[in-house]
Design an enzyme around this catalytic site. Sequence first.
Site, mmCIF file in Angstrom:
data_model
loop_
_atom_site.group_PDB
_atom_site.id
_atom_site.type_symbol
_atom_site.label_atom_id
_atom_site.label_comp_id
_atom_site.label_asym_id
_atom_site.label_seq_id
_atom_site.Cartn_x
_atom_site.Cartn_y
_atom_site.Cartn_z
ATOM 1 N N ASP A 181 5.570 -6.440 -12.791
ATOM 2 C CA ASP A 181 6.087 -6.668 -11.440
ATOM 3 C C ASP A 181 6.251 -5.306 -10.791
ATOM 4 O OD1 ASP A 181 7.485 -7.175 -9.123
ATOM 5 O OD2 ASP A 181 9.030 -8.409 -10.063
ATOM 6 N N TYR B 80 3.688 -7.344 6.466
ATOM 7 C CA TYR B 80 2.445 -6.879 5.852
ATOM 8 C C TYR B 80 1.914 -5.654 6.596
ATOM 9 C CZ TYR B 80 -2.279 -7.018 3.900
ATOM 10 O OH TYR B 80 -3.455 -6.702 3.272
#
Length: 327
Positions: free
Chosen positions: A66, A158
């Site tokens: 992760d 984003y």
Amino acid sequence: MRRGVDLKGAAVVVTGASSGIGRAAARRFARKGADLVLAARSAQSLREVVAECEAAGARAIAVPTDVTDVKSVDALAHRAVREFGRIDVWVNDAAVMAFGAIGEVPPDVQHQVVATNLLGTMHGARAVLPTMREQRRGVIVNVASLYAKMTTPYVSAYATSKFGVLGFSQVLRQELQADPDIHVTTVLPGSMDTPIFQHAANYTGRKVQPVPPVGSPERAARAVVRSAERPRRRRVVGQSQHLATVGHAMAPRTYTKIVPYAMRLVAITEEPMPHHDGNVFEPMPDVDAVTGGWRSPVRRAFVGAGVLALAATGAAVRRRGRLRYQG
């Protein structure tokens, strides 16, 4: 062009290797003879990519990681050195996406997108630099986006994170002035035919798709591998979309008026879709882990019609602006 890495026998780490550009790049590195350390959250998907790379004749291991977790990324770097004795190339490709206006996307989703895309890149560079400095050479490839050079509504986290990746890459080069054989290169793809759009969190209430023209992820993968072999500051993938960044820079007012139409006309469809957080917090299963099926003839025909309509809209906006100015 500066000298990079001979990939035959080189140790290469790829984050985001379970799908899209990362998976395509892993396959291409494998065909070049690199030793691969493949990272993503999904252990099952990583096992599939390892099998694909081994079938191409490469040595490969999977390290579920992760990238938002500093300790997890540090462990990834340590595992790579333990397995292969060095790290020649580190590719920061892990990314997630969320669609929706700023007031529609939950704050925890926005935070996770930035943490994955931007902080994950920073964590990767931080983890690999001690090894590269000890070796006195290496290449860090940061996969950003053309959204790093132009703004777009409905993907605020984003776009912001990719602006950050581009800025971080520039800062990292400045900090590495005393290490001339450690290179930092940034790849900026346009819209690519990957599953990220199916996997994206979505709070628009409608199904979403990439803004055309949609390129092949293999093209982006070639740019990633080329950046390792012959690093340069930036590589743009998708020259026709690169023209939009020129428009963004040269005619910002016109661009600002047109781009919301573009997103609503082409990227956000009329097909209803319930709100969901996609793969932002947890990985999703992949049907085709490299492509998203956005380049089919039917989709191209639909998108072509949308582009024509968008061009007409842009012309009308510019004409209205001229008339208002003349009046």
